[in-house]
Write an enzyme that holds these catalytic residues in place. Structure first.
Site, PDB file in Angstrom:
ATOM      1  N   GLY A 185       0.834  -1.189   0.000  1.00 48.90           N
ATOM      2  CA  GLY A 185       0.000   0.000   0.000  1.00 48.90           C
ATOM      3  C   GLY A 185       0.875   1.248   0.000  1.00 48.90           C
ATOM      4  N   PRO A 187       2.860   4.747   0.903  1.00 46.30           N
ATOM      5  CG  PRO A 187       4.386   6.350   0.149  1.00 46.30           C
ATOM      6  CD  PRO A 187       3.357   5.383  -0.316  1.00 46.30           C
ATOM      7  CB  THR A 189      -1.068   3.350   4.567  1.00 44.17           C
ATOM      8  OG1 THR A 189      -0.074   2.485   4.022  1.00 44.17           O
ATOM      9  CG2 THR A 189      -1.518   4.329   3.504  1.00 44.17           C
ATOM     10  N   GLY A 190       0.697   2.997   7.591  1.00 45.38           N
ATOM     11  CA  GLY A 190       0.715   2.228   8.829  1.00 45.38           C
ATOM     12  C   GLY A 190       1.175   0.784   8.683  1.00 45.38           C
ATOM     13  CB  THR A 192       6.333   0.500   9.977  1.00 41.35           C
ATOM     14  OG1 THR A 192       6.814   0.717   8.650  1.00 41.35           O
ATOM     15  CG2 THR A 192       7.479   0.138  10.878  1.00 41.35           C
ATOM     16  CG  HIS A 408      -5.300  25.087 -14.446  1.00 43.37           C
ATOM     17  ND1 HIS A 408      -4.675  24.688 -15.601  1.00 43.37           N
ATOM     18  CD2 HIS A 408      -5.355  23.989 -13.648  1.00 43.37           C
ATOM     19  CE1 HIS A 408      -4.352  23.406 -15.499  1.00 43.37           C
ATOM     20  NE2 HIS A 408      -4.760  22.959 -14.313  1.00 43.37           N
ATOM     21  CD  GLU A 409      -5.955  24.152  -9.615  1.00 41.79           C
ATOM     22  OE1 GLU A 409      -6.731  23.201  -9.417  1.00 41.79           O
ATOM     23  OE2 GLU A 409      -4.796  23.987 -10.045  1.00 41.79           O
ATOM     24  CG  HIS A 412      -8.872  20.985 -12.820  1.00 35.70           C
ATOM     25  ND1 HIS A 412      -8.804  20.132 -13.888  1.00 35.70           N
ATOM     26  CD2 HIS A 412      -7.608  21.455 -12.635  1.00 35.70           C
ATOM     27  CE1 HIS A 412      -7.560  20.084 -14.338  1.00 35.70           C
ATOM     28  NE2 HIS A 412      -6.811  20.896 -13.595  1.00 35.70           N
TER      29      HIS A 412
HETATM   30  P1  ADP Z   1       4.321   2.777   6.356  1.00 44.01           P
HETATM   31  O1  ADP Z   1       5.143   1.727   7.015  1.00 44.01           O
HETATM   32  O2  ADP Z   1       3.078   2.251   5.705  1.00 44.01           O
HETATM   33  O3  ADP Z   1       5.069   3.692   5.445  1.00 44.01           O
HETATM   34  P2  ADP Z   1       4.160   3.793   9.033  1.00 44.01           P
HETATM   35  O4  ADP Z   1       3.647   2.626   9.767  1.00 44.01           O
HETATM   36  O5  ADP Z   1       5.619   4.055   9.126  1.00 44.01           O
HETATM   37  O6  ADP Z   1       3.736   3.730   7.509  1.00 44.01           O
HETATM   38  O7  ADP Z   1       3.330   5.082   9.486  1.00 44.01           O
HETATM   39  C1  ADP Z   1       3.946   6.259   9.919  1.00 44.01           C
HETATM   40  C2  ADP Z   1       3.174   6.879  11.060  1.00 44.01           C
HETATM   41  O8  ADP Z   1       1.901   7.348  10.614  1.00 44.01           O
HETATM   42  C3  ADP Z   1       2.847   5.908  12.173  1.00 44.01           C
HETATM   43  O9  ADP Z   1       3.882   5.806  13.076  1.00 44.01           O
HETATM   44  C4  ADP Z   1       1.608   6.534  12.790  1.00 44.01           C
HETATM   45  O10 ADP Z   1       1.976   7.593  13.637  1.00 44.01           O
HETATM   46  C5  ADP Z   1       0.909   7.135  11.606  1.00 44.01           C
HETATM   47  N1  ADP Z   1      -0.106   6.229  11.041  1.00 44.01           N
HETATM   48  C6  ADP Z   1      -0.139   5.773   9.774  1.00 44.01           C
HETATM   49  N2  ADP Z   1      -1.222   4.988   9.568  1.00 44.01           N
HETATM   50  C7  ADP Z   1      -1.883   4.931  10.743  1.00 44.01           C
HETATM   51  C8  ADP Z   1      -3.074   4.268  11.186  1.00 44.01           C
HETATM   52  N3  ADP Z   1      -3.815   3.514  10.350  1.00 44.01           N
HETATM   53  N4  ADP Z   1      -3.460   4.447  12.469  1.00 44.01           N
HETATM   54  C9  ADP Z   1      -2.731   5.203  13.312  1.00 44.01           C
HETATM   55  N5  ADP Z   1      -1.610   5.846  12.963  1.00 44.01           N
HETATM   56  C10 ADP Z   1      -1.170   5.733  11.699  1.00 44.01           C
HETATM   57 ZN    ZN Z   2      -4.707  21.065 -13.491  1.00 39.85          ZN
END
Ligand code: ADP
Ligand code: ZN
Length: 578
Positions: A185, A187, A189-190, A192, A408-409, A412
């Site tokens: 997914g 970057p 998005t959680g 890690t 422009h905007e 859209h």
């Molecule tokens: P990825 O590994 O997908 O790039 P991370 O896990 O490193 O993303 O997310 C970075 C930070 O963003 C997390 O430490 C948290 O603070 C926040 N975060 C991202 N997604 C969520 C989520 N679904 N719920 C809570 N916090 C989130």
């Molecule tokens: Zn445009």
């Protein structure tokens, strides 16, 4: 090596002996699970914690039974002490008895000796690994409740957590659990966070490395790093190994054979070998994460490898609300901040961006020497987060440029309301950013599984409408480079429309990509002519709604950003005037 093990053993005996002789046998001891401990903290039951780094348990005193010592697994987290202190718990580092101190001394000597021995051996690559792991190994206090949204993904990892805790439960009925999970997914998005939560829920160590750490200049280094990582994890019996950016190792092999891929291949092979080397009932799970699933080597996705693939997507409106309230709960927010509205206007924000938004707002608040975060602070932070810091000095932007951006905007936005009435326009703005975008339009598509032909074409028309507005107002000689992104997107949509979805009657249902060459002059010609058709059609549409275009533009010039409701208001006012 044997000697060292012997010394270690005798140290352990000394320490344990010392401890047994020490105070805490005098008290009654009861084991307490880590989650129960956290619950007790929540309920403000924990009075005191005796924390000794070298122990696998911590000693906890509870309010209701001060005479009993509760033994809780030591999470060995970096911020654990701070966490306890923040919860108002007394932290004691334990009174060492003489024997224990002596044991510690011996331990230090042994460790230092061991390190010297290691360095002497000159095995520099494994040294690197150990350091990398020390730095990155982090068993956080993270549980699934800290991950907002992603309900599907969460439900797909529940049995994995259970498996790590109790592998026999699965192996006894002949169930083969996945050795690896693959999170994919965008970057931030959680991914890690989720991996850490799995380790946290199962209460096992978390080992993390990034794929790019493995792929090095010298052939063989990456492979040896993989082996060291797994060796370390295996010592724990149960663990979560997390490999971020796994595509760095597991990219599809290029068709042309080139020598420079040797290193990556060796690393990939080492990883696959390690993964197939587990027993079925060992509680070790490998989690890989990537932004793009399509570039991964299929070898990684086969059974026994990363065979459970889980999408971690951008948060929907509910999840955004959840994430915002999660992070807002720790901050002083003023009553004029409406989290529902904020969730609505942060479409396409990742969790990381939402977290960042509130953090930036807090920084702005502090910079202004205020104590409560107000709506205006969040509004300012919005632009910092979405488009880099706003340009400090806007005076250099000529009025002409501002006007062009506004038309422009507005183009859209107008096309979106006219052609995609189901879309919710979240924000239209002409605030410039350092990243070069003149302004931007954010709109939320309706949540459906499929897109109809009309909708696909309408999307392309919306993209073209920016350039069309410029042309209509300033003339064909004055059109600008501001539409380059729009053109690129529209072009790829149009190819998909014809080639992937087979929606163009003239071109039929054939997807040219199945042929090796993939280049078809007829396809290109058809794309061009369809694009021109759409351009003309959209131009006529905007022309007949010129008054709305003008009104949206002047509002934009005045207020710099508008919401979907504003746009709707303007358009319906013009409709009734006709
Ligand atoms: P990825 O590994 O997908 O790039 P991370 O896990 O490193 O993303 O997310 C970075 C930070 O963003 C997390 O430490 C948290 O603070 C926040 N975060 C991202 N997604 C969520 C989520 N679904 N719920 C809570 N916090 C989130
Ligand atoms: Zn445009």
């Amino acid at each position: 090596m044997k000697k060292i093990i012997l010394i270690f053993l005798s140290c352990a005996v000394l320490i344990i002996g010392g401890l047994l002789g020490n105070a805490y046998l005098k008290k009654e001891t009861v084991e307490l699970s880590y989650p129960a401990f956290l619950e007790a903290i929540d309920e403000r039951q924990v009075v005191k914690v005796v924390l000794q780094e070298n122990k696998n348990t911590i000693q906890v005193t509870l309010k209701e039974s001060p005479e009993v010592v509760h033994l809780v697994p030591n999470p060995h987290t970096e911020d654990f002490t701070e966490f306890l202190l923040l919860n108002g718990i007394t932290v004691d580092y334990g009174q060492d008895s003489g024997i224990v101190t002596f044991g510690k001394l011996v331990l230090v000597i042994v460790i230092v000796g061991g390190m010297v021995w290691f360095i002497r051996k000159g095995n520099s690559s494994s040294n690197l690994i150990i350091n990398a792991n020390k730095k990155k190994k982090k068993e956080d206090l993270i549980t699934l409740s800290r991950v907002a949204g992603n309900a599907e993904a969460k439900s797909m990892v529940l049995d994995v957590i259970e498996f790590i805790k109790n592998p026999e439960k699965y192996s006894s009925v002949g169930a083969r659990m996945p050795r690896g999970l693959l999170f994919y997914g965008p970057p931030g998005t959680g991914k890690t966070l989720m991996a850490k939560a799995i380790a946290g829920e199962a209460n096992v160590p978390f080992y993390a490395m990034s794929g790019s750490d493995f792929v090095q200049m010298y052939v063989g280094v990456g492979a040896s790093r993989v082996r060291s990582l797994f060796q370390k994890a295996k010592k724990n019996e149960r663990a979560v190994i997390f490999i971020d950016e796994i595509d760095a190792i597991g990219k599809k092999r290029a068709r042309s054979v080139s020598a420079s891929n040797d290193e990556r291949d060796q690393t990939l092979n080492a990883l696959l070998t390690e993964m197939s080397g587990f027993h079925d009932n060992s509680g070790i799970i490998v989690i890989g994460a990537t932004n793009r699933l399509d570039t991964l080597d299929e070898a990684l996705l086969r059974p026994g490898r990363f065979d459970r693939q889980i999408e971690i997507g951008l948060p929907d409106i509910n999840a955004r609300k959840h994430i915002l309230s999660l992070y807002a709960s720790k901050k002083p927010l003023s009553d004029d901040v409406d989290l529902d509205a904020l969730a609505k206007s942060t479409v396409y924000f990742s969790g990381a961006m939402l977290e960042n938004l509130l953090n930036e707002a807090a920084i702005i608040t502090a910079n202004e020497k205020q104590s409560i975060i107000r709506k205006e602070h969040i509004d300012k932070a919005f632009y910092t987060v979405i488009a880099g810091a706003p340009k400090m000095d806007r005076s250099y932007i000529t009025n002409k440029d501002r006007k062009i951006t506004a038309y422009h905007e507005a183009g859209h936005a107008l096309a979106t309301t006219l052609l995609l009435p189901d879309h919710y326009i979240s924000k239209v703005t002409i605030i410039p950013s350092v990243r070069g975008a003149g302004g931007f339009n954010l709109s939320i598509p309706k949540d459906t599984m499929f897109q109809s032909r009309t909708q696909l074409l309408a999307n392309i028309q919306v993209l073209l409408a920016g350039r069309i507005a410029e042309e209509l107002i300033f003339g064909p000689e004055e059109i600008t480079t501001g539409a380059s992104n729009d053109i690129q997107k529209a072009s790829s949509y149009i190819v998909d429309y014809i080639n992937k979805f087979g929606m163009d009657p003239d071109m039929g249902l054939f997807n040219i990509e199945v042929l090796e060459e993939g280049l078809d002059t007829k396809l290109i010609e058809r794309c061009r002519s369809l694009m021109n058709e759409l351009y003309t059609r959209t131009k006529a549409l905007l022309k007949s709604n010129l008054q709305s275009l003008e009104n949206i533009t002047s509002e934009l010039l005045e207020r710099e950003s508008l919401t979907g409701e504003d746009i709707e208001c303007i358009c319906s006012a013009n409709k009734s005037n006709r």
